[in-house]
Every structure is written in structure tokens, then in C-alpha cells.
Design a protein around this motif. Structure first.
Motif: not given
Ligand code: I3S
Length: 128
Positions: A22, A29, A76, A92, A94-95, A98-100
């Protein structure tokens, strides 16, 4: 299985072992921490397990094993991310929240299949 009530248990699309880290939570970040993860694509979700005992295709079924986390794929975004890691075969995810995550495999064919299958789910949800 035959004991499932039709329409209740979503369809298992894909499952397998990938390396995962993650890199952001809610847009903030995070420090990378790569780990092998048993990844299950079921319905609209990508579900992650860290327990090696969970590494079988039945582990996603309700009550069978406790997931580490799960991601709602609706809205996403996927992109190849070889610029974000020294590892090869990285993409990558990305949801909307904002979770990556970075997902990686040593096997190019395998990571390509995951990318394509997840993108298909995202595209299907976009059209709903
Ligand atoms: O993108 P970075 O920061 O170069 O990622 C590397 C580091 O996070 C490193 O951890 P620490 O610097 O916190 O000890 C990880 O061990 C590496 O795996 C990260 O790079 P890769 O290229 O493997 O994604």
C-alpha cells in the motif's frame, strides 16, 4: 457450491498470489512495505489475505477466512507503474477514497492477466 443461495454469493473471477504494498491511504503517502498477498477478485471487490492458510480458491467465501483488507473497485483506476518501483511488472490501483496499492508479479503474463481482468470489472461498473 450447491449450498449457496443463488444471487447471494458473488462470482469468483480470479485468485492468486501477488506481491503487494500500500503506498497511500486517503491520499496520504505511506512508506512501502512489500509482502506476498493472496489476492481474490470477487464481485466488485478485490480482497487481500495474508494468512498462507488462506491460499486456496475457497478462502474468499463468507466465514472461511478473515481478509486483511478489501477494495471496492467501483470508480477505481489502474495504471502501469514501472516508474514507481525498481521491481518489474508493477501496476498501481487507486480507489475513489484515495487508497493506492502497487501489485507485482515476477511473471509478466500473470500480471497482465490480473490487469486485464481488474480493468474489465472497473469498466463494467463504470457502465452501470
Ligand atoms: O520507492 P522507494 O521509496 O524507493 O521504495 C523502496 C523503499 O520503500 C524500501 O524501503 P525503505 O527505504 O523504507 O527501507 C523498500 O524496501 C523497497 O522495496 C522500495 O522500493 P521498490 O523499488 O522495491 O518498490
Amino acid at each position: 457450491s450447491s449450498t449457496d443461495t443463488e444471487g447471494v454469493t458473488p462470482e469468483l473471477e480470479k485468485a492468486g498470489l501477488l506481491n503487494k504494498t500500500k503506498i497511500a491511504e486517503g491520499g496520504r503517502k505511506l512508506r512501502k512495505n512489500w509482502n506476498p498477498s493472496w489476492v481474490v477478485l470477487v464481485g466488485n471487490s478485490l480482497v487481500f489475505f495474508k494468512d498462507p492458510k488462506s491460499q486456496n480458491p475457497d478462502s474468499w467465501k463468507p466465514g472461511n477466512s478473515r481478509p486483511e483488507s478489501s477494495v471496492d473497485l467501483r470508480g477505481s483506476q489502474l495504471q502501469w507503474a514501472n516508474d514507481l518501483s525498481s521491481r518489474k511488472n508493477v501496476f498501481k490501483l487507486r480507489t475513489v477514497t484515495g487508497n493506492e496499492f502497487l501489485l507485482q508479479s515476477e511473471t509478466e503474463l500473470l500480471i497482465r492477466e490480473w490487469y486485464r481482468t481488474i480493468q474489465n470489472v472497473i469498466d463494467r461498473l463504470d457502465k452501470e
